[in-house]
Write a protein that holds these residues in place. Structure first.
Motif, mmCIF file in Angstrom:
data_model
loop_
_atom_site.group_PDB
_atom_site.id
_atom_site.type_symbol
_atom_site.label_atom_id
_atom_site.label_comp_id
_atom_site.label_asym_id
_atom_site.label_seq_id
_atom_site.Cartn_x
_atom_site.Cartn_y
_atom_site.Cartn_z
ATOM 1 N N PHE A 167 -7.766 -0.290 0.785
ATOM 2 C CA PHE A 167 -8.357 -1.627 0.902
ATOM 3 C C PHE A 167 -7.295 -2.641 1.325
ATOM 4 O O PHE A 167 -7.510 -3.431 2.247
ATOM 5 C CB PHE A 167 -8.997 -2.042 -0.434
ATOM 6 C CG PHE A 167 -9.523 -3.444 -0.423
ATOM 7 C CD1 PHE A 167 -10.774 -3.722 0.120
ATOM 8 C CD2 PHE A 167 -8.775 -4.490 -0.944
ATOM 9 C CE1 PHE A 167 -11.263 -5.022 0.152
ATOM 10 C CE2 PHE A 167 -9.253 -5.790 -0.912
ATOM 11 C CZ PHE A 167 -10.498 -6.060 -0.372
ATOM 12 N N LEU A 168 -6.161 -2.623 0.638
ATOM 13 C CA LEU A 168 -5.095 -3.577 0.966
ATOM 14 C C LEU A 168 -4.613 -3.395 2.404
ATOM 15 O O LEU A 168 -4.420 -4.376 3.131
ATOM 16 C CB LEU A 168 -3.921 -3.405 -0.001
ATOM 17 C CG LEU A 168 -4.147 -3.846 -1.440
ATOM 18 C CD1 LEU A 168 -2.945 -3.473 -2.311
ATOM 19 C CD2 LEU A 168 -4.420 -5.344 -1.517
ATOM 20 N N VAL A 218 -8.265 5.549 -8.166
ATOM 21 C CA VAL A 218 -8.394 4.103 -7.946
ATOM 22 C C VAL A 218 -7.266 3.619 -7.039
ATOM 23 O O VAL A 218 -7.491 2.790 -6.151
ATOM 24 C CB VAL A 218 -8.395 3.340 -9.298
ATOM 25 C CG1 VAL A 218 -8.249 1.842 -9.095
ATOM 26 C CG2 VAL A 218 -9.677 3.652 -10.076
ATOM 27 N N SER A 219 -6.061 4.151 -7.238
ATOM 28 C CA SER A 219 -4.933 3.733 -6.395
ATOM 29 C C SER A 219 -5.187 4.079 -4.928
ATOM 30 O O SER A 219 -4.774 3.337 -4.036
ATOM 31 C CB SER A 219 -3.630 4.360 -6.877
ATOM 32 O OG SER A 219 -3.505 5.706 -6.461
ATOM 33 N N ASP A 220 -5.887 5.184 -4.686
ATOM 34 C CA ASP A 220 -6.216 5.566 -3.311
ATOM 35 C C ASP A 220 -7.134 4.523 -2.679
ATOM 36 O O ASP A 220 -6.936 4.115 -1.538
ATOM 37 C CB ASP A 220 -6.876 6.946 -3.293
ATOM 38 C CG ASP A 220 -7.073 7.479 -1.889
ATOM 39 O OD1 ASP A 220 -6.335 7.068 -0.972
ATOM 40 O OD2 ASP A 220 -7.968 8.316 -1.708
ATOM 41 N N ALA A 221 -8.119 4.083 -3.439
ATOM 42 C CA ALA A 221 -9.041 3.060 -2.927
ATOM 43 C C ALA A 221 -8.312 1.729 -2.723
ATOM 44 O O ALA A 221 -8.515 1.048 -1.713
ATOM 45 C CB ALA A 221 -10.214 2.892 -3.882
ATOM 46 N N VAL A 222 -7.450 1.363 -3.667
ATOM 47 C CA VAL A 222 -6.746 0.081 -3.596
ATOM 48 C C VAL A 222 -5.784 0.039 -2.420
ATOM 49 O O VAL A 222 -5.760 -0.941 -1.671
ATOM 50 C CB VAL A 222 -6.006 -0.210 -4.927
ATOM 51 C CG1 VAL A 222 -5.058 -1.396 -4.788
ATOM 52 C CG2 VAL A 222 -7.011 -0.466 -6.047
ATOM 53 N N ASP A 223 -4.986 1.115 -2.233
ATOM 54 C CA ASP A 223 -4.026 1.068 -1.127
ATOM 55 C C ASP A 223 -4.737 1.011 0.225
ATOM 56 O O ASP A 223 -4.324 0.284 1.118
ATOM 57 C CB ASP A 223 -2.978 2.181 -1.198
ATOM 58 C CG ASP A 223 -3.499 3.589 -0.977
ATOM 59 O OD1 ASP A 223 -4.629 3.765 -0.500
ATOM 60 O OD2 ASP A 223 -2.759 4.534 -1.302
ATOM 61 N N ILE A 281 2.099 1.874 -3.489
ATOM 62 C CA ILE A 281 1.009 2.411 -4.314
ATOM 63 C C ILE A 281 0.806 3.893 -4.019
ATOM 64 O O ILE A 281 0.615 4.703 -4.929
ATOM 65 C CB ILE A 281 -0.289 1.599 -4.087
ATOM 66 C CG1 ILE A 281 -0.114 0.175 -4.626
ATOM 67 C CG2 ILE A 281 -1.485 2.286 -4.743
ATOM 68 C CD1 ILE A 281 -1.223 -0.781 -4.236
ATOM 69 N N ASP A 298 -0.614 8.575 3.028
ATOM 70 C CA ASP A 298 -1.869 8.529 2.284
ATOM 71 C C ASP A 298 -2.598 9.873 2.270
ATOM 72 O O ASP A 298 -2.940 10.375 1.198
ATOM 73 C CB ASP A 298 -2.778 7.412 2.806
ATOM 74 C CG ASP A 298 -3.978 7.213 1.913
ATOM 75 O OD1 ASP A 298 -3.795 6.824 0.743
ATOM 76 O OD2 ASP A 298 -5.105 7.483 2.381
ATOM 77 N N PRO A 313 0.810 -1.223 0.000
ATOM 78 C CA PRO A 313 0.000 0.000 0.000
ATOM 79 C C PRO A 313 0.846 1.279 0.000
ATOM 80 O O PRO A 313 0.492 2.256 -0.663
ATOM 81 C CB PRO A 313 -0.831 -0.116 1.286
ATOM 82 C CG PRO A 313 -0.928 -1.576 1.526
ATOM 83 C CD PRO A 313 0.408 -2.135 1.083
ATOM 84 N N ARG A 354 1.104 7.283 -6.390
ATOM 85 C CA ARG A 354 0.127 8.371 -6.512
ATOM 86 C C ARG A 354 0.822 9.723 -6.419
ATOM 87 O O ARG A 354 0.503 10.649 -7.162
ATOM 88 C CB ARG A 354 -0.972 8.237 -5.454
ATOM 89 C CG ARG A 354 -2.122 9.177 -5.680
ATOM 90 C CD ARG A 354 -3.398 8.804 -4.948
ATOM 91 N NE ARG A 354 -3.299 8.861 -3.505
ATOM 92 C CZ ARG A 354 -3.205 7.796 -2.716
ATOM 93 N NH1 ARG A 354 -3.178 6.586 -3.207
ATOM 94 N NH2 ARG A 354 -3.136 7.940 -1.403
#
Length: 176
Positions: free
Chosen positions: A46-47, A39-44, A7, A62, A4, A11
């Protein structure tokens, strides 16, 4: 260095590229890269949450990446005349106020822990959605019509409410 965090650093690296695309008249590239950053914000997140990859570094990186992206995009959109200046000023002023309040509390020996407020999360979502709409409109040559005014109103109102909520929380902290 967790996945994360990598990622999130990606960003950060997208920020100047998106600004370049806006300033260089490459609106479709700007749109797709901005969406990728969102999308990278949501993915990092979530992970980090679902796979136990949360780190202290990520907790700082973040929100900084989010602020860098949104401030840069809103300033670039304003400079290019795609949104009114007052919106960019509101977005930047809110974040400067929050950062200034945190710094002042540390200087005064009363460090404040800022946790994202619900209104702040809604505000960030509205800012991202509106910026994406403006970029899409510019990149794919369609008019937002009344949606432009609705988006401006929503972002302006939510930004002001978020700033007021953080200021009230900070003032309560400093007074206690």
């Amino acid at each position: 260095m967790s996945l994360p965090n990598i990622i999130t650093l990606g960003r950060f690296l997208l920020v100047p590229v998106v600004v370049w695309a806006i300033a260089s008249g490459e609106p479709q590239i700007a749109f797709f890269l901005f969406v990728l950053a969102g999308v990278s914000d949501a993915v990092d997140g979530f992970l980090a949450r679902h796979f136990g990859m949360q780190t202290e570094l990520g907790a700082y990186l973040d929100p900084l990446a989010d602020k860098a992206l949104l401030i840069s995009i809103y300033v670039a959109l304003s400079v290019e005349g795609l949104i009114p200046r007052w919106v960019a000023i509101a977005v930047v002023a809110r974040d400067v106020m929050i950062i200034g309040a945190v710094m002042l509390s540390v200087i005064m020996g009363r460090p404040v822990h800022i946790s994202p407020l619900a209104i702040s999360k809604v505000n960030t979502l509205a800012q991202i959605a509106f910026a994406a709409l403006v970029l899409a409109s510019n990149g794919f040559a369609f008019s937002l019509g009344p949606l432009m005014q609705v988006g401006l109103l929503a972002v302006g109102l939510l930004t002001a409410l978020s700033a007021a909520a953080y200021l009230a929380s900070w003032m309560r902290h400093m007074a206690s």
